[in-house]
Write a protein that holds these residues in place. Structure first.
Motif, PDB file in Angstrom:
ATOM      1  N   LYS A  52      -9.391   7.443  -4.270  1.00 40.89           N
ATOM      2  CA  LYS A  52      -9.931   7.300  -5.626  1.00 40.89           C
ATOM      3  C   LYS A  52      -8.833   7.279  -6.684  1.00 40.89           C
ATOM      4  N   THR A  53      -7.686   7.865  -6.377  1.00 34.34           N
ATOM      5  CA  THR A  53      -6.584   7.883  -7.343  1.00 34.34           C
ATOM      6  C   THR A  53      -5.730   6.621  -7.248  1.00 34.34           C
ATOM      7  N   GLY A  54      -6.014   5.760  -6.270  1.00 34.71           N
ATOM      8  CA  GLY A  54      -5.255   4.530  -6.120  1.00 34.71           C
ATOM      9  C   GLY A  54      -4.188   4.587  -5.049  1.00 34.71           C
ATOM     10  N   ASP A  55      -4.167   5.647  -4.240  1.00 35.95           N
ATOM     11  CA  ASP A  55      -3.199   5.770  -3.143  1.00 35.95           C
ATOM     12  C   ASP A  55      -3.503   4.679  -2.105  1.00 35.95           C
ATOM     13  N   VAL A  56      -2.604   3.698  -1.965  1.00 34.07           N
ATOM     14  CA  VAL A  56      -2.894   2.563  -1.096  1.00 34.07           C
ATOM     15  C   VAL A  56      -2.897   2.946   0.374  1.00 34.07           C
ATOM     16  N   ASN A  57      -2.060   3.902   0.772  1.00 27.78           N
ATOM     17  CA  ASN A  57      -2.046   4.320   2.169  1.00 27.78           C
ATOM     18  C   ASN A  57      -3.348   5.038   2.533  1.00 27.78           C
ATOM     19  N   ALA A  58      -3.834   5.863   1.616  1.00 27.89           N
ATOM     20  CA  ALA A  58      -5.105   6.546   1.844  1.00 27.89           C
ATOM     21  C   ALA A  58      -6.249   5.537   1.884  1.00 27.89           C
ATOM     22  N   THR A  59      -6.184   4.556   0.998  1.00 31.68           N
ATOM     23  CA  THR A  59      -7.209   3.520   0.974  1.00 31.68           C
ATOM     24  C   THR A  59      -7.202   2.719   2.271  1.00 31.68           C
ATOM     25  N   ALA A  60      -6.013   2.436   2.787  1.00 35.86           N
ATOM     26  CA  ALA A  60      -5.911   1.702   4.049  1.00 35.86           C
ATOM     27  C   ALA A  60      -6.534   2.494   5.197  1.00 35.86           C
ATOM     28  N   ARG A  61      -6.336   3.798   5.181  1.00 40.21           N
ATOM     29  CA  ARG A  61      -6.934   4.622   6.240  1.00 40.21           C
ATOM     30  C   ARG A  61      -8.456   4.596   6.162  1.00 40.21           C
ATOM     31  N   VAL A  62      -8.994   4.607   4.947  1.00 34.42           N
ATOM     32  CA  VAL A  62     -10.449   4.533   4.782  1.00 34.42           C
ATOM     33  C   VAL A  62     -10.969   3.179   5.258  1.00 34.42           C
ATOM     34  N   VAL A  63     -10.283   2.125   4.835  1.00 37.69           N
ATOM     35  CA  VAL A  63     -10.675   0.774   5.225  1.00 37.69           C
ATOM     36  C   VAL A  63     -10.661   0.650   6.753  1.00 37.69           C
ATOM     37  N   ALA A  64      -9.593   1.162   7.364  1.00 36.87           N
ATOM     38  CA  ALA A  64      -9.470   1.090   8.818  1.00 36.87           C
ATOM     39  C   ALA A  64     -10.565   1.902   9.516  1.00 36.87           C
ATOM     40  N   ARG A  65     -10.782   3.106   9.039  1.00 33.85           N
ATOM     41  CA  ARG A  65     -11.757   3.989   9.668  1.00 33.85           C
ATOM     42  C   ARG A  65     -13.184   3.466   9.585  1.00 33.85           C
ATOM     43  N   ASP A  66     -13.519   2.864   8.448  1.00 28.29           N
ATOM     44  CA  ASP A  66     -14.917   2.558   8.163  1.00 28.29           C
ATOM     45  C   ASP A  66     -15.362   1.144   8.506  1.00 28.29           C
ATOM     46  N   PHE A  67     -14.430   0.283   8.985  1.00 30.91           N
ATOM     47  CA  PHE A  67     -14.927  -1.079   9.111  1.00 30.91           C
ATOM     48  C   PHE A  67     -14.639  -1.899  10.375  1.00 30.91           C
ATOM     49  N   LEU A  68     -13.679  -1.521  11.192  1.00 36.42           N
ATOM     50  CA  LEU A  68     -13.486  -2.350  12.391  1.00 36.42           C
ATOM     51  C   LEU A  68     -14.738  -2.494  13.241  1.00 36.42           C
ATOM     52  N   PRO A  69     -15.608  -1.484  13.308  1.00 42.63           N
ATOM     53  CA  PRO A  69     -16.841  -1.689  14.068  1.00 42.63           C
ATOM     54  C   PRO A  69     -17.651  -2.897  13.605  1.00 42.63           C
ATOM     55  N   TYR A  70     -17.416  -3.346  12.390  1.00 43.89           N
ATOM     56  CA  TYR A  70     -18.161  -4.480  11.849  1.00 43.89           C
ATOM     57  C   TYR A  70     -17.437  -5.813  12.032  1.00 43.89           C
ATOM     58  N   ALA A  71     -16.191  -5.765  12.489  1.00 46.01           N
ATOM     59  CA  ALA A  71     -15.379  -6.973  12.526  1.00 46.01           C
ATOM     60  C   ALA A  71     -14.874  -7.284  13.928  1.00 46.01           C
ATOM     61  N   ASP A  72     -14.592  -8.546  14.152  1.00 45.06           N
ATOM     62  CA  ASP A  72     -13.977  -9.011  15.396  1.00 45.06           C
ATOM     63  C   ASP A  72     -12.631  -9.624  15.031  1.00 45.06           C
ATOM     64  N   PHE A  73     -11.635  -8.767  14.830  1.00 49.43           N
ATOM     65  CA  PHE A  73     -10.320  -9.237  14.419  1.00 49.43           C
ATOM     66  C   PHE A  73      -9.579  -9.941  15.549  1.00 49.43           C
ATOM     67  N   LEU A  74      -9.953  -9.668  16.792  1.00 48.22           N
ATOM     68  CA  LEU A  74      -9.322 -10.384  17.895  1.00 48.22           C
ATOM     69  C   LEU A  74      -9.672 -11.868  17.835  1.00 48.22           C
TER      70      LEU A  74
END
Length: 213
Positions: A52-74
């Motif tokens: 929420k403060t704009g920490d990009v590394n923290a945001t990346a961890r949230v993005v990673a944690r919450d969304f690969l189940p929805y995507a087929d990046f392979l």
């Protein structure tokens, strides 16, 4: 490219954690799946104190944690690299290019999310036209925010694990050449022409190492 538009791309294409019950249910229908994916990532970013403060590394961890189940990046990686080139690579090369490209997308999307963290974003979804034999569909969305009203499209494939997002058009379904896979293909082709798939892997890894610094 519009910063708000990139944020929408971020919401739609990332994630690394285990599939939730909501995802498992939504994956049976591509329209519900996209809606759940978008809402889950937005909620996750808003709930994380550092993100929420704009920490990009923290945001990346949230993005990673919450969304690969929805995507087929392979699938995304194979198409962006080129099926023939990807299939000809060794299993280790395939693993490395997949992981590096996936991380690059997560990082890119996280950066955009961190830049618009305060915006009140609203979504209106445009369902895909499904038939009994549908295996590849596009779900549209209208995204509204302060001073902005945009169209985005998500392409999904039906897999043995349900529907998965594997491409996104950040200009809307009617702009044919704005799909992410198409945008990355020429970049990847040039790198591979210079030094093979190992050159592409090194390029992606270098970009990831610079993230957040």
């Amino acid at each position: 490219m519009n910063k708000f538009l990139m944020t929408v791309a971020a919401v739609a294409l990332s994630g690394i954690g285990g599939a939730s019950a909501a995802w498992a249910q939504a994956s049976a229908n591509p329209n519900d799946m996209v809606k759940t994916a978008v809402e889950t990532v937005v909620k996750g970013v808003k709930a994380d104190a550092a993100a929420k403060t704009g920490d990009v590394n923290a945001t990346a961890r949230v993005v990673a944690r919450d969304f690969l189940p929805y995507a087929d990046f392979l699938r995304t990686t194979r198409y962006a690299v080129g099926p023939k080139v990807f299939d000809a690579a060794t299993p280790e090369q395939q693993k490395k290019v997949f992981e590096a490209f996936q991380q690059l997308l997560v990082n890119t999307f996280a950066l955009q999310l961190s830049q618009v963290r305060g915006n009140d974003i609203k979504f209106k979804f445009e369902p895909a036209k499904l038939t009994a034999n549908s295996s590849d569909v596009v779900v549209g969305a209208t995204v509204s925010g302060p001073g902005d009203n945009l169209s985005v499209a998500y392409r999904l494939a039906k897999t043995d694990k349900g529907w998965k997002i594997y491409d996104i058009n950040m200009m809307g379904e009617n702009v044919a050449n704005a799909w992410l896979i198409q945008l990355y293909q020429p970049q990847f082709k040039a790198r591979i022409a210079q030094g093979g798939i190992d050159s592409l892997i090194a390029y992606l890894q270098e970009k990831n190492e610079r993230f957040g610094k």
